[in-house]
Design an enzyme around this catalytic site. Structure first.
Site, PDB file in Angstrom:
ATOM      1  N   ASN A 206       0.902  -1.149   0.001  1.00  0.00           N
ATOM      2  CA  ASN A 206       0.138   0.030  -0.084  1.00  0.00           C
ATOM      3  C   ASN A 206       0.879   1.094  -0.038  1.00  0.00           C
ATOM      4  OD1 ASN A 206       0.436   1.003   2.862  1.00  0.00           O
ATOM      5  ND2 ASN A 206      -0.158  -1.165   3.233  1.00  0.00           N
ATOM      6  N   PHE A 319      -3.824   3.024  14.788  1.00  0.00           N
ATOM      7  CA  PHE A 319      -3.946   3.997  13.838  1.00  0.00           C
ATOM      8  C   PHE A 319      -4.804   3.622  12.815  1.00  0.00           C
ATOM      9  CE2 PHE A 319      -0.282   5.376  16.413  1.00  0.00           C
ATOM     10  CZ  PHE A 319      -0.412   6.672  16.433  1.00  0.00           C
ATOM     11  N   LYS A 333     -12.527  -1.112  16.502  1.00  0.00           N
ATOM     12  CA  LYS A 333     -11.339  -1.579  16.229  1.00  0.00           C
ATOM     13  C   LYS A 333     -10.549  -1.622  17.528  1.00  0.00           C
ATOM     14  CE  LYS A 333     -10.633  -0.402  11.554  1.00  0.00           C
ATOM     15  NZ  LYS A 333     -10.181   0.271  10.590  1.00  0.00           N
ATOM     16  N   LYS A 337      -9.347  -4.973  19.397  1.00  0.00           N
ATOM     17  CA  LYS A 337      -7.740  -5.295  19.501  1.00  0.00           C
ATOM     18  C   LYS A 337      -7.445  -4.980  21.109  1.00  0.00           C
ATOM     19  CE  LYS A 337      -7.465  -4.042  14.645  1.00  0.00           C
ATOM     20  NZ  LYS A 337      -6.482  -4.241  13.584  1.00  0.00           N
TER      21      LYS A 337
HETATM   22  N1  CTP Z   1      -3.063  -3.839  12.310  1.00  0.00           N
HETATM   23  C1  CTP Z   1      -2.175  -4.951  12.489  1.00  0.00           C
HETATM   24  N2  CTP Z   1      -2.458  -5.964  11.711  1.00  0.00           N
HETATM   25  C2  CTP Z   1      -3.023  -6.048  10.701  1.00  0.00           C
HETATM   26  C3  CTP Z   1      -3.985  -5.240  10.191  1.00  0.00           C
HETATM   27  C4  CTP Z   1      -3.875  -3.644  11.049  1.00  0.00           C
HETATM   28  O1  CTP Z   1      -1.696  -4.669  13.409  1.00  0.00           O
HETATM   29  N3  CTP Z   1      -2.970  -7.197  10.134  1.00  0.00           N
HETATM   30  C5  CTP Z   1      -3.166  -2.420  12.830  1.00  0.00           C
HETATM   31  C6  CTP Z   1      -2.695  -1.323  11.897  1.00  0.00           C
HETATM   32  O2  CTP Z   1      -1.398  -1.120  12.241  1.00  0.00           O
HETATM   33  C7  CTP Z   1      -3.437  -0.186  12.682  1.00  0.00           C
HETATM   34  C8  CTP Z   1      -4.646  -0.927  13.414  1.00  0.00           C
HETATM   35  O3  CTP Z   1      -4.546  -2.252  13.470  1.00  0.00           O
HETATM   36  O4  CTP Z   1      -2.777   0.273  13.648  1.00  0.00           O
HETATM   37  C9  CTP Z   1      -6.050  -0.795  12.508  1.00  0.00           C
HETATM   38  O5  CTP Z   1      -5.556  -0.725  11.261  1.00  0.00           O
HETATM   39  P1  CTP Z   1      -6.685  -0.856   9.979  1.00  0.00           P
HETATM   40  O6  CTP Z   1      -6.013  -1.581   8.708  1.00  0.00           O
HETATM   41  O7  CTP Z   1      -7.369   0.460   9.983  1.00  0.00           O
HETATM   42  O8  CTP Z   1      -7.555  -2.009  10.701  1.00  0.00           O
HETATM   43  P2  CTP Z   1      -8.056  -3.378  10.121  1.00  0.00           P
HETATM   44  O9  CTP Z   1      -8.310  -3.913  11.493  1.00  0.00           O
HETATM   45  O10 CTP Z   1      -7.100  -3.793   9.332  1.00  0.00           O
HETATM   46  O11 CTP Z   1      -9.543  -3.255   9.440  1.00  0.00           O
HETATM   47  P3  CTP Z   1      -9.775  -2.674   8.008  1.00  0.00           P
HETATM   48  O12 CTP Z   1      -8.783  -2.709   7.167  1.00  0.00           O
HETATM   49  O13 CTP Z   1     -11.020  -3.544   7.717  1.00  0.00           O
HETATM   50  O14 CTP Z   1     -10.642  -1.226   8.267  1.00  0.00           O
END
Ligand code: CTP
Length: 388
Positions: A206, A319, A333, A337
């Site tokens: 990304n 974040f 979230k 988490k």
């Molecule tokens: N994160 C993580 N591991 C993953 C995905 C996300 O640790 N596999 C962490 C990111 O670093 C961030 C937080 O979770 O601090 C939220 O990430 P985000 O991408 O917004 O949330 P997701 O749980 O992936 O949900 P979605 O993509 O469906 O919005």
């Protein structure tokens, strides 16, 4: 602009690195600081008072006369911080002995605020036991010694002794002028975009630049803490002094974070971790032999959720970037988490220098953020979340 409105006295002693001081004062002035300069007699062989006056808008102090018998005391009263750059071994030694025999050393002895020295000299001169002792004395008295760089020195030798980079000196000044609520605290900061490989050369990833993550790591440093950075792919360059691990995939990110987790007080999980990876990773580069290629994706481990399960004393901060229902999605979230807080911002912030977002705390409190730069936003986020 973290130095905006701050009054910085720059002491210049007579070494060849003094030519770099023009760049330094220019950087500080550009950032909105008020800068005044004080020179040792031999610094006059290396820099011009006229150039310094032009760059800072203030007459340098380098000689007492009838009009300025107390200039050293006036400057010391004026300044918020006093930085000596470059600090020669002669000036370092004088400062450690408390001598006050020239404008610079006299102003230093009259100054009671945060003091910094940026040594620059030949490697052997700096390693001289007398000089090492003097630097140690200054450190013991609370003076911040900004480590010199390694590289080709003016004398032709290769080694440690170059004046520290202007950006590093500037970062130390910001730290010297900041409160230190994070003193003795280690903060794991993850940044950048993970990569999930299909074959040795192709991957999904990304556009995260790592800029906000680096700003967060620097804010931890400014506020007196120790940032431990785990960096995935980033467009910004992460200083070696912060970097503890480079990773590529979500799996490697999880491994690195689990290893470091017990030893840290907080985690700022700013990395943009891939949600999916290829179910199969090919060992050899795929050839374009088929008309249609179907690949299957499977979820990656959720690093933050894994840390959330294991957390004891650590503060966990996530974040999130959202296109819609920002706060509602972020709160989900946070709960899922087991976070202490989550910082959410709209997609429009990506790639922009201005920042706006919201901090949501586990107890439901909220704080709106608006800042002209990511650096200022990060400073506010870290002081709000970890500063008490
Ligand atoms: N994160 C993580 N591991 C993953 C995905 C996300 O640790 N596999 C962490 C990111 O670093 C961030 C937080 O979770 O601090 C939220 O990430 P985000 O991408 O917004 O949330 P997701 O749980 O992936 O949900 P979605 O993509 O469906 O919005």
């Amino acid at each position: 602009m973290l130095l905006k409105g701050r009054k910085i006295l720059v002491g210049i002693s007579g070494g060849i690195a003094a030519y770099k001081v023009y760049d330094l004062v220019r950087t500080l002035v550009k950032e909105g600081a008020s800068v005044r300069t004080v020179l040792t007699p031999s610094a006059l062989d290396f820099v011009s008072p006229l150039v310094l006056a032009t760059l800072t808008g203030s007459k340098p102090f380098y000689r007492w006369d009838e009009e300025s018998p107390l200039a050293h005391v006036e400057l010391a009263k004026w300044a918020d911080a006093f930085l000596v750059a470059p600090a020669t071994v002669n000036t370092i030694s004088k400062l450690a002995l408390g001598l006050a025999d020239n404008p610079l050393t006299a102003a230093w002895s009259a100054f009671a605020g945060p003091k910094l020295v940026a040594p620059a000299a030949n490697t052997v001169m700096l390693q001289n036991p007398a000089v090492r002792n003097h630097l140690e004395t200054l450190r013991r008295w609370g003076v911040e010694v900004i480590p010199p760089d390694r590289g080709l020195l003016a004398c032709g030798d290769e080694g440690e002794g170059k004046l520290a980079d202007v950006d590093l000196i500037r970062d130390h000044l910001v730290r010297a002028l900041s409160p230190k609520p994070l003193k003795g605290k280690k903060v794991l900061v993850t940044l950048g975009a993970t990569r999930e490989y299909l074959d040795p050369v192709r991957f999904i990833s990304n556009g995260s630049s790592g800029k906000m993550g680096l700003a967060l790591a620097k804010a931890v440093f400014y506020l007196g803490g120790e940032p431990l950075v785990v960096a995935a792919d980033a467009k910004v360059s992460v200083p070696e002094r912060f970097l503890v691990r480079r990773v590529e995939t979500a799996g490697e990110m999880l491994e690195a974070c689990l290893e470091l987790f017990d030893g840290v007080d907080a985690v700022l999980m700013n990395a943009a971790v891939s949600d999916y990876r290829f179910s199969k990773r090919f060992d050899k580069k795929l050839k374009k032999s088929q008309k249609r290629l179907t690949v299957e994706l499977e979820p990656t481990p959720d690093v933050l959720a894994e840390l959330g399960k294991r957390k004891k004393r650590q503060k966990l901060v996530g974040f999130a970037v959202e296109s819609e229902n920002l706060e509602e999605n972020a709160l989900k979230k946070l709960k899922k988490k087991n976070l202490d807080a989550i910082v959410v911002n709209p997609v429009s912030v990506m790639g922009s220098d201005r920042y706006e977002g919201t901090i949501i705390f586990a107890d439901g409190r909220k704080k709106e953020l608006k800042a002209p730069s990511k650096e200022e936003a990060a400073y506010e986020i870290v002081s709000t979340l970890l500063g008490s």
